[in-house]
Design an enzyme around this catalytic site. Structure first.
Site, PDB file in Angstrom:
ATOM      1  N   GLU A  66       0.841  -1.204   0.000  1.00  0.00           N
ATOM      2  CA  GLU A  66       0.000   0.000   0.000  1.00  0.00           C
ATOM      3  C   GLU A  66       0.872   1.249   0.000  1.00  0.00           C
ATOM      4  O   GLU A  66       0.574   2.229  -0.677  1.00  0.00           O
ATOM      5  CB  GLU A  66      -0.917   0.012   1.229  1.00  0.00           C
ATOM      6  CG  GLU A  66      -2.098  -0.932   1.161  1.00  0.00           C
ATOM      7  CD  GLU A  66      -1.701  -2.391   1.341  1.00  0.00           C
ATOM      8  OE1 GLU A  66      -0.576  -2.664   1.796  1.00  0.00           O
ATOM      9  OE2 GLU A  66      -2.529  -3.260   1.013  1.00  0.00           O
TER      10      GLU A  66
ATOM     11  N   HIS B  97      -8.813  -5.143  11.395  1.00  0.00           N
ATOM     12  CA  HIS B  97      -9.487  -4.950  10.109  1.00  0.00           C
ATOM     13  C   HIS B  97     -10.837  -4.272  10.235  1.00  0.00           C
ATOM     14  O   HIS B  97     -11.685  -4.417   9.368  1.00  0.00           O
ATOM     15  CB  HIS B  97      -9.677  -6.311   9.415  1.00  0.00           C
ATOM     16  CG  HIS B  97      -8.396  -6.951   9.021  1.00  0.00           C
ATOM     17  ND1 HIS B  97      -8.303  -8.260   8.620  1.00  0.00           N
ATOM     18  CD2 HIS B  97      -7.147  -6.456   8.941  1.00  0.00           C
ATOM     19  CE1 HIS B  97      -7.052  -8.548   8.331  1.00  0.00           C
ATOM     20  NE2 HIS B  97      -6.323  -7.465   8.520  1.00  0.00           N
TER      21      HIS B  97
END
Lengths: 433, 467
Positions: free
Chosen positions: B200, B269
């Protein structure tokens, strides 16, 4: 980290104890310096593969050191870029100008005209010679010690000083740290204070150029210490995966502030050799040899421009001065390192080469140095008309709110109106900007 | 012309130092680079050099003096004759002392001894209203999932502008981890729908560079939880490029992906990054709830010249809503929307919280409380006026946010109501948020930890003094 469990192997068993290696530079303040362990290659002895070669063909060059200028002040071998005398003189002039500029800005900082400055002494070739090997509109993503690129691209000294002084002439409107220049016209991106972020951005820019079918390539500069950042590795991965038209210049000047290159892994292999694992072409070049730097950068530029892929170039050089005006290198490294540096000084080497060619002499050189100092002085005086740090000659107050977004959103408009109103109440007669 | 030599700073943080030694004396002639004095700080010793030619005049601070404040005049240097005119013309004028002194007056702005007219300072400036464009009468309404709405928005913009492309992990062959990029590879090919290496940090940097290079990247994060390693590029590069370059370079990139808790994906998450990004100048932050807003705001985000963080929600992807079938359905950024009119209490929310707020409003209606639900839609810039208008109408506000309570969007709304809507408040503004712990995995614990409509109902009743 867990402690050794009570029932585990007790210390004192016959297994060898592990020991941690912490890198330590060879010399500390006061030490005599001996650089004989640095392998200095023979100028002209390194092969020059075709620019479109397989990346793996450059593997030997990542452990070698490409050199062109010899002790005889002559250019040698296949990497000799065979530049004409005018180009060499122009390069020398850029060198002298950067040196004069650095000298004056450094002193200016000590006089309080700015809060911060960084010299590039000893590393001039890694920016100037490299920039001259690129097209003037190739996009550059430098780190903070590549003022030579702007000088080589003809960016006005006054503009640079305006930025350093953060005065009302500052094109960046007083928003950036001194020396973090930005010039869209000169394809010079806005320097980031966060290390190595420019590397994936350069790759991204290069990918965009390829997507658009443009002809311009990108080049980025990063210090050897910053190659430890995750950004550098992402940049290399993307450059390899998408065959991006980009040059990643690693300026190995041996020191990241007080951390020697060993803390970035230099004890194990070269920085150029990083390229091998990614499948990128890699070159290791004498960063104090202006001709070798030019030749390597041009090789990489031609390679990128012909869709043959990215190149990682390690410029092996030495940071002759402190990291910045906030640094005193006398506290952590031997002062003799600079004198003993085996690859000499780039300005001196280019000067001697031109003299050897019969295209230059000491008198002209001395006159050039004086002329550069005068030009910098005049530019400084000109910039000082716009103010220096803390003299109150700044951009209009309202500009603070601009450019946060493309258009001024209501909440900033509101904040600005409120702040302006507050000033009007406080200073009904009006306040000088 | 005499120049004042001031105590130099070795670094921006240095405040004082010791003038260890003078290397020149009064009357000495000096040139540029000549060392005048040695200065010591706790960090280092530095040499103080002359910048120009001149003659050392009076030495005002003797050597050996400790704790000399930075900026103290330590000596005078008279310029050489040939430089005189030059210096007189070019020296920067000194600031007017009266003005600059006043600027830093202690206690200013704290209200002590203020003139009555200064009360105006805090008077809010009326923001310009910007409304959603009218949907023409007779427009067909289609029922579309949020997932499809987002995909259609990207596809329409990619057809409209060839600079737009999508990149991210699994966006091409796999059609997106949550299938938001379904069909894009087939239509636009692998050069505009790009699968990336798994980093990312890397592709946020690539996207930022590509935006600087004149393209309009849409960077998909598989979830915003994974974008934490990319936050440096989002905040330090994308959000600041325009400002730091003095307006020379823009960075029109959209960072998008699911945000907030899904079901049973655990502590790492399930986080809502809305408040994180919404605190950053230079970023646009959008967090829509329904299909129409998702599409209209995604199209606006892609066209925006600023970097946009577009927060979706995994649990909402599959929900279907009515969407006007228009050729070009674009909505204004920075504008909240009343999704349910009411008169007793305002429930401010965004993203998945809007669904729960609507649910709560139905339950409240059964108990005779008429709740208004305001969907912020954009978190930055926040539609303050819409909040204040609704507060003026209902006099009671609660904020429902699927996220942690501390330093949240809810905190921001409360602050707005306090600062600018105080006189309209009939009760304290309450926030209804997740429990302030890392989200547990176990179903029963997860349920208790997350925002739910029951908690919203309780809070609404509380501010209506009906509990």
């Amino acid at each position: 980290m867990a402690d050794r469990p009570a029932n585990g192997t007790a210390q004192g068993s016959n297994k060898p104890a592990l020991s941690l290696h912490v890198p330590e530079p060879k010399y500390r303040p006061g030490d005599e310096v001996d650089f004989s362990h640095i392998a200095i290659t023979k100028p002209g002895a390194q092969p020059r593969p075709d620019e479109a070669c397989e990346a793996s063909e450059t593997a030997p060059l990542t452990l070698d050191l490409i050199r062109v200028l010899g002790d005889d002040n002559q250019a040698h071998g296949p990497w000799d870029p065979k530049l004409d005398a005018d180009t060499l003189r122009q390069m020398l002039h850029h060198f002298a100008m950067v040196r004069a500029f650095d000298a004056r800005m450094y002193r200016g900082q000590r006089q309080g005209k700015t809060s911060f400055y960084m010299k590039c002494t000893g590393e001039e070739a890694t920016s100037i010679s490299a920039a001259m090997a690129l097209a003037s509109d190739d996009m550059v993503f430098p780190s903070y010690r590549q003022q030579g690129i702007l000088i080589a691209r003809g960016y006005p000294l006054v503009e640079m000083i305006n930025q350093i002084y953060s005065n009302r002439g500052d094109k960046l409107k007083g928003r950036q740290l001194p020396i973090m220049y930005s010039s869209r016209e000169n394809s010079f991106f806005s320097i980031s204070g966060n290390l190595a972020t420019q590397t994936p951005q350069a790759v991204g820019w290069a990918m965009a150029s390829a997507i658009k079918g443009d002809t311009r390539i990108a080049a980025t500069w990063v210090g050897e210490g910053s190659t430890a950042e995750g950004d550098f590795h992402s940049a290399c991965t993307f450059a390899a995966v998408y065959n991006a038209p980009v040059i990643i210049n690693v300026v190995n000047n041996q020191w990241a502030i007080s951390s020697f290159s060993g803390f970035a892994g230099a004890e194990r292999t070269t920085f150029a050799a990083r390229a091998l694992g990614y499948g990128i072409a890699g070159l290791r070049v004498d960063g104090n040899d202006p001709l070798a730097v030019y030749a390597a950068e041009r090789w990489a530029a031609n390679r990128a421009r012909s869709n043959s892929g990215p190149t990682l170039i390690e410029h092996f050089t030495y940071r002759a001065e402190g990291h910045s005006t906030s640094d005193d290198p006398g506290a952590y490294r031997s002062a003799h390192e600079g004198e003993e540096w085996p690859l000499g000084d780039p300005v001196n080497r280019l000067k001697k080469h031109l003299i050897e060619l019969g295209e230059w002499d000491e008198d002209r050189h001395a006159a050039m140095d004086i002329a550069c100092a005068e030009e910098v002085k005049a530019a400084t005086k000109e910039a000082e008309k716009n103010g220096i740090l803390g003299h109150g000659l700044h951009h209009p107050f309202h500009t603070m709110f601009e450019d946060v977004f493309e258009t001024l959103p209501w909440h900033l408009e509101e904040q600005a109106a409120q702040a302006i109103h507050e000033r009007e109440v406080k200073w009904p007669e009006g306040k000088k900007p | 012309m005499a120049v004042e030599l001031k105590m130099p700073a070795l670094s921006p943080t240095m405040e004082e130092g010791t003038l260890a030694k003078w290397l020149v004396k009064e009357g000495d002639h000096v040139g540029p680079g000549d060392i005048l004095a040695e200065i010591e700080t706790d960090k280092a010793t530095m040499e103080f050099e002359a910048i120009d030619e001149g003659t050392v005049g009076k030495i005002l601070v003797e050597e050996g003096t400790e704790n000399v404040a930075v900026g103290t005049v330590i000596a005078m240097l008279s310029g050489d004759d040939d430089d005189d005119d030059d210096d007189a013309e070019t020296a920067a004028p000194a600031p007017s002392p009266t003005v600059s002194d006043k600027d830093d007056e202690a206690g200013e702005g704290k209200g002590a001894g203020r003139e009555p007219s200064e009360a105006e300072i805090t008077k809010p400036v009326k923001a310009k209203a910007q409304r959603d464009p009218e949907v023409p009468r007779g427009t067909n309404m289609a029922t579309v999932s949020v997932r499809e709405a987002l995909r259609d928005a990207m596809a329409e913009e990619m057809r409209r502008d060839e600079r737009v492309f999508v990149m991210g992990e699994e966006v091409a062959e796999y059609q997106g981890a949550y299938k938001v990029t379904q069909g894009l590879l087939a239509e636009f090919g692998p050069k505009r729908v790009i699968d990336t290496p798994i980093t990312e940090y890397g592709f946020a940097g690539i996207g930022t560079g590509a935006a600087m290079g004149g393209l309009r990247p849409i960077v998909e994060f598989m979830t915003f939880n994974f974008a934490m390693q990319a936050i440096d590029h989002i905040i330090n590069s994308a959000a600041k490029t325009n400002y730091m370059s003095g307006g020379q370079m823009r960075c029109p990139v959209v960072f998008r992906g699911p945000n907030g808790a899904a079901s049973r994906v655990g502590a790492q998450h399930s986080q809502n990054y809305g408040p994180w990004y919404a605190s950053v100048p230079g970023l646009i932050v959008i967090a829509p709830y329904d299909s129409s807003d998702a599409k209209g705001l995604m199209k606006a985000a892609i066209r925006c010249e600023d970097p946009v963080v577009f927060l979706e929600n995994e649990l909402v992807y599959g929900r279907s809503f009515e969407l006007p079938e228009l050729d070009d359905h674009v909505l204004p950024i920075g504008k909240a929307r009343i999704v349910r009119e009411g008169s007793d209490v305002t429930i401010v929310s965004y993203s998945i919280g809007v669904g729960m707020a609507l649910e709560a409003a139905e339950k409240l209606a059964e108990e005779g409380i008429d709740a208004e639900v305001l969907d912020l839609r954009t978190l930055r810039p926040l539609d303050k006026q819409a909040v204040l208008d609704s507060l003026a109408k209902t006099n009671r506000v609660i904020v429902a946010e699927e996220g942690w309570p501390t330093c949240s969007i809810a905190s921001e709304i409360i602050s707005i109501c306090m600062e600018d809507g105080f006189d309209h408040l009939d009760a304290p503004v309450l926030r209804v948020c997740n429990v302030d712990v890392p989200l547990p995995y176990a179903a029963n614990l997860e349920k208790i930890a997350l925002l739910n409509s029951g908690a919203i109902v309780e809070a609404a009743k509380k501010v209506c003094y009906q509990d």
